[in-house]
Design a protein around this motif. Structure first.
Motif, PDB file in Angstrom:
ATOM      1  N   LEU A  53       0.858  -1.178   0.000  1.00  0.00           N
ATOM      2  CA  LEU A  53       0.000   0.000   0.000  1.00  0.00           C
ATOM      3  C   LEU A  53       0.895   1.229   0.000  1.00  0.00           C
ATOM      4  CD1 LEU A  53      -2.766   1.470   0.488  1.00  0.00           C
ATOM      5  CD2 LEU A  53      -2.361   1.129   2.935  1.00  0.00           C
ATOM      6  N   LEU A  54       0.749   2.054  -1.037  1.00  0.00           N
ATOM      7  CA  LEU A  54       1.532   3.292  -1.084  1.00  0.00           C
ATOM      8  C   LEU A  54       0.590   4.465  -0.863  1.00  0.00           C
ATOM      9  CD1 LEU A  54       2.757   1.391  -3.773  1.00  0.00           C
ATOM     10  CD2 LEU A  54       4.600   2.972  -3.231  1.00  0.00           C
ATOM     11  N   ILE A  55       0.936   5.330   0.081  1.00  0.00           N
ATOM     12  CA  ILE A  55       0.099   6.490   0.387  1.00  0.00           C
ATOM     13  C   ILE A  55       0.868   7.766   0.050  1.00  0.00           C
ATOM     14  CG2 ILE A  55      -1.100   7.784   2.209  1.00  0.00           C
ATOM     15  CD1 ILE A  55      -1.613   5.161   3.663  1.00  0.00           C
ATOM     16  N   MET A  59      14.848   2.090  -0.447  1.00  0.00           N
ATOM     17  CA  MET A  59      14.440   1.474   0.819  1.00  0.00           C
ATOM     18  C   MET A  59      13.150   0.658   0.648  1.00  0.00           C
ATOM     19  SD  MET A  59      16.465   1.559   3.328  1.00  0.00           S
ATOM     20  CE  MET A  59      17.783   2.415   4.186  1.00  0.00           C
ATOM     21  N   SER A  60      12.287   1.090  -0.263  1.00  0.00           N
ATOM     22  CA  SER A  60      11.065   0.313  -0.524  1.00  0.00           C
ATOM     23  C   SER A  60      11.417  -1.032  -1.147  1.00  0.00           C
ATOM     24  CB  SER A  60      10.118   1.099  -1.437  1.00  0.00           C
ATOM     25  OG  SER A  60       9.756   2.318  -0.818  1.00  0.00           O
ATOM     26  N   LYS A  67       9.087   1.382  -9.275  1.00  0.00           N
ATOM     27  CA  LYS A  67       9.932   0.272  -8.802  1.00  0.00           C
ATOM     28  C   LYS A  67       9.065  -0.826  -8.164  1.00  0.00           C
ATOM     29  CE  LYS A  67      13.982   2.178  -9.710  1.00  0.00           C
ATOM     30  NZ  LYS A  67      14.609   1.759 -10.997  1.00  0.00           N
ATOM     31  N   VAL A  68       8.067  -0.397  -7.399  1.00  0.00           N
ATOM     32  CA  VAL A  68       7.168  -1.365  -6.753  1.00  0.00           C
ATOM     33  C   VAL A  68       6.362  -2.127  -7.811  1.00  0.00           C
ATOM     34  CG1 VAL A  68       5.141  -1.567  -5.254  1.00  0.00           C
ATOM     35  CG2 VAL A  68       7.076  -0.144  -4.544  1.00  0.00           C
ATOM     36  N   PHE A  88       8.402  -4.866  -9.401  1.00  0.00           N
ATOM     37  CA  PHE A  88       8.431  -6.073  -8.563  1.00  0.00           C
ATOM     38  C   PHE A  88       7.120  -6.847  -8.688  1.00  0.00           C
ATOM     39  CE2 PHE A  88       6.740  -7.865  -4.618  1.00  0.00           C
ATOM     40  CZ  PHE A  88       7.579  -8.970  -4.493  1.00  0.00           C
ATOM     41  N   ALA A  89       5.995  -6.151  -8.561  1.00  0.00           N
ATOM     42  CA  ALA A  89       4.689  -6.822  -8.572  1.00  0.00           C
ATOM     43  C   ALA A  89       4.410  -7.496  -9.910  1.00  0.00           C
ATOM     44  CB  ALA A  89       3.592  -5.820  -8.236  1.00  0.00           C
ATOM     45  N   ALA A  90       4.822  -6.860 -10.990  1.00  0.00           N
ATOM     46  CA  ALA A  90       4.585  -7.421 -12.328  1.00  0.00           C
ATOM     47  C   ALA A  90       5.341  -8.739 -12.480  1.00  0.00           C
ATOM     48  CB  ALA A  90       5.016  -6.428 -13.393  1.00  0.00           C
TER      49      ALA A  90
END
Ligand code: MG
Ligand code: ZN
Length: 367
Positions: free
Chosen positions: A42-44, A237-238, A287-288, A291-293
Motif C-alpha cells: 500500500l503506497l500512500i 528502501m522500498s 519500482k514497486v 516487482f509486482a509485475a
C-alpha cells in the motif's frame, strides 16, 4: 491440480450468495473468485489529490508510472467529526476500516483501540513493514502500528514499535527513540535487544542488511530532508523492504510506503516542493510495480489520505513548468484517487469511503 481444486472451492463458496437473487442462466460476472493475493503493498501519497498527481505528471514530460495501473477509483476521505480530515483520521480509516476524529491514531471516536491491517497480517504470520519520508512516528505510519488518542504524542507512538511485531521500518524521528523526555527508556537500544538490526543517518558507508534480522533505519533526528535537499531513499528502501520481508515469512507480507512530504509542499503552498516530492513518489511506485509485475502474487494499491492546499494548475502552465495556485494552507475535502495493480485489483474500481480500502485489503488477503 491443487490450484484448480482451490479455485473451484472458491466458486462453490461464493455461489450461494448469488443463486438466491440471480435467475438461472444469468451471467454473473461477480462470482469470479478473487485471485489469491500473497503480498499487499500500500503506497500512500500524503496530501496527494488529483492536481498533485497531474502536476507531477505534466512536469515530468507528461509521463507517470501511474499510467501503468489498469484500475482506478475514488475514495471519500472525510473524518468522523470533520468534513476536512487530517492524516491521523485518514490513515486510521485506511488502516482499520473505521472513521474517527482528527488527531486519532488507531482508535475510534470513543478512544477504543482498533485492530489495524498490519496487526491482522502479523497475527496470521505475515511479515510487515513501513517506509516513510516523515518521522516514523508521524500520523500516517503511526496509524498502522500504534493506538494513541493524540497524534502529537510521538514518544508514546514510538513505544508501539516495541510492542508491534513489525519486521522492517525506515523513517525519521530517531530522537523519539533515544532522546526521550517523558521517560528514560532508550528504544533504539531496546530495538537492538529485540533482534533488530538498527542503523541511522549518522553512519557512513553502506549498510548490509542481515536477511535473518528485523531491520530499522532512522533517516533523520526529526523530519527527513526534502528531495530538493538531497533525500533519495524512498525507492531503494522500498525495494530493500520488499527483499527483506519476502525472506521473513513464507506466508507473505504487508508493506506501507508513504510519500509523506507531498502534503508538506501543500501546506507550504509551494508548487515546486509538491512536484519534486511527486516525482520521487512516482519513481518509487514504478519500482514497486516492476516487482509486482514479475511476482504475480502481489497487489499494489496507491492512494492518498486527503488533498492538501486546494492546489490547482493555472493557465500559463506548460509541460515541465507548472503554475500552481492554492486556496488554503490546510487540507481540503476533495475525493482522492485510488490505483490498483495485480491480483484483486478489480475490487478497487468505483467510488467508495476511505474505510472500504481496509475491507478490500482484508478480502483479497483472505483474512
Ligand atoms: Mg503522513
Ligand atoms: Zn497535512
Amino acid at each position: 491440480m491443487k490450484k484448480l481444486m482451490l479455485c473451484s472451492l472458491a466458486i462453490l463458496l461464493s455461489l450461494p450468495i448469488f443463486s438466491q437473487k440471480a435467475p438461472k442462466g444469468t451471467p454473473t460476472g461477480s462470482i469470479t473468485p478473487v485471485a489469491k493475493v500473497k503480498n499487499v503493498i500500500l503506497l500512500i501519497g500524503d496530501g496527494m489529490g488529483l492536481t498533485q498527481l497531474s502536476a507531477g505528471m505534466y512536469f515530468n514530460n507528461n509521463q507517470s508510472q501511474f499510467e501503468r495501473f489498469p484500475i482506478a477509483g475514488l475514495q471519500k476521505p472525510y473524518a468522523a467529526n470533520d468534513l476536512i480530515t487530517d492524516s491521523a483520521a485518514g490513515a486510521t480509516a485506511i488502516a482499520t476500516g473505521v472513521k474517527t476524529y482528527n488527531g486519532a491514531i488507531g482508535v475510534d471516536v470513543d478512544s477504543t483501540q482498533l485492530k489495524t491491517i498490519m496487526e491482522e497480517a502479523e497475527r496470521r504470520g505475515l511479515a510487515t513493514g513501513l517506509v516513510v519520508t516523515s518521522t516514523i512516528t508521524d500520523a500516517t505510519p503511526a496509524a498502522f502500528v500504534a493506538h494513541v488518542r493524540n497524534r502529537r504524542k510521538e514518544e508514546e507512538i514510538a513505544t508501539w514499535f516495541l510492542k508491534s511485531e513489525i519486521d522492517f521500518f525506515v523513517g525519521g524521528g530517531k530522537k523519539y527513540f533515544d532522546q526521550r523526555t517523558t521517560d528514560t527508556r532508550n528504544l533504539y537500544q531496546e530495538l537492538k535487544d529485540k533482534g533488530f538490526q538498527v542503523s541511522d543517518y549518522t553512519q557512513s558507508g553502506t549498510i548490509t542488511p542481515d536477511p535473518q534480522k528485523k531491520f530499522a533505519y532512522f533517516s533523520a533526528e526529526l523530519d527527513p530532508p526534502k528531495v530538493s535537499e538531497g533525500r533519495s531513499y524512498l525507492a531503494p528502501m522500498s525495494i530493500l523492504a520488499i527483499q527483506q520481508l519476502k525472506q521473513q515469512s513464507e506466508k507473505g507480507f504487508f508493506l506501507m510506503v508513504e510519500g509523506s512530504q507531498i502534503d508538506w509542499g501543500g501546506h507550504a503552498n509551494n508548487s515546486d516542493y509538491i512536484v519534486s516530492e511527486m516525482v520521487d513518489f512516482d519513481k518509487t511506485v514504478g519500482k514497486v510495480l516492476d516487482f509486482a509485475a514479475a511476482d504475480g502474487e502481489t497487489l499494489v494499491i496507491v492512494t492518498a489520505d486527503h488533498e492538501t492546499g486546494g492546489y490547482a494548475i493555472n493557465p500559463g502552465s506548460e509541460f515541465g513548468s507548472i503554475k500552481g495556485v492554492f486556496t488554503t494552507t490546510n487540507h481540503t475535502a476533495q475525493l482522492v484517487p485510488v490505483f490498483a495493480f495485480g491480483p484483486g485489483a478489480d475490487l478497487f474500481a468505483g467510488v467508495y469511503e476511505n474505510t472500504a480500502i481496509f475491507a478490500k485489503m482484508k478480502q483479497v488477503l483472505g483474512f
